[in-house]
Design a protein around this motif. Structure first.
Motif: not given
Length: 136
Positions: A71-80, A120-122
């Motif tokens: 995922y992109f930084e700042g979009y951790e909580n998005g659902t693909p 991936v993770g952080s």
């Protein structure tokens, strides 16, 4: 969940020996596409050097496992999305902003030119040597 068949057009740039038995970043929620008569179920994410002469895999961070969410930084909580709708052109809309930075870290420049690292993770996904390259 299970192995995928993935077809790429990388043979001119990356020898088959370098493609085997390695970890790479795949875009898996694209609609499957037929290439050379074989159905491909993902796209290998690669960086192309600014001069267009070199192509390298975008590599997940060490310790990543197949199936880990990218995922992109700042979009951790998005659902693909399960599968991106081709008519919506989601990937085609963000792809022009996909690059590596000066440190060979992969990411996306948004409309305000803020760089969001690909994680991936952080931990950041990278290329071996391509800085300021486009991602496709």
């Amino acid at each position: 969940g299970e192995p995928r068949t993935v077809v790429s057009g990388l043979v001119r740039f990356i020898p088959i020996e370098q493609m085997q038995n390695r970890d790479v970043v795949l875009v898996c929620n694209l609609k499957p596409a037929a290439m050379r008569g074989v159905k491909s179920f993902a796209m290998v994410l690669c960086a192309t050097s600014p001069d267009g002469n070199s192509v390298e895999f975008v590599e997940p961070p060490k310790g990543s496992k197949p199936g880990d969410r990218v995922y992109f930084e700042g979009y951790e909580n998005g659902t693909p999305e399960e599968v991106l709708k081709p008519k919506m052109k989601v990937f085609e809309t963000i792809q022009p902003g996909l690059f590596t930075d000066d440190s060979c870290e992969a990411g996306w420049y948004d409309e305000q030119k803020a760089f969001h690292k690909l994680l991936v993770g952080s931990q950041v996904c990278t290329t071996a040597t391509i800085a300021k390259g486009s991602l496709k």
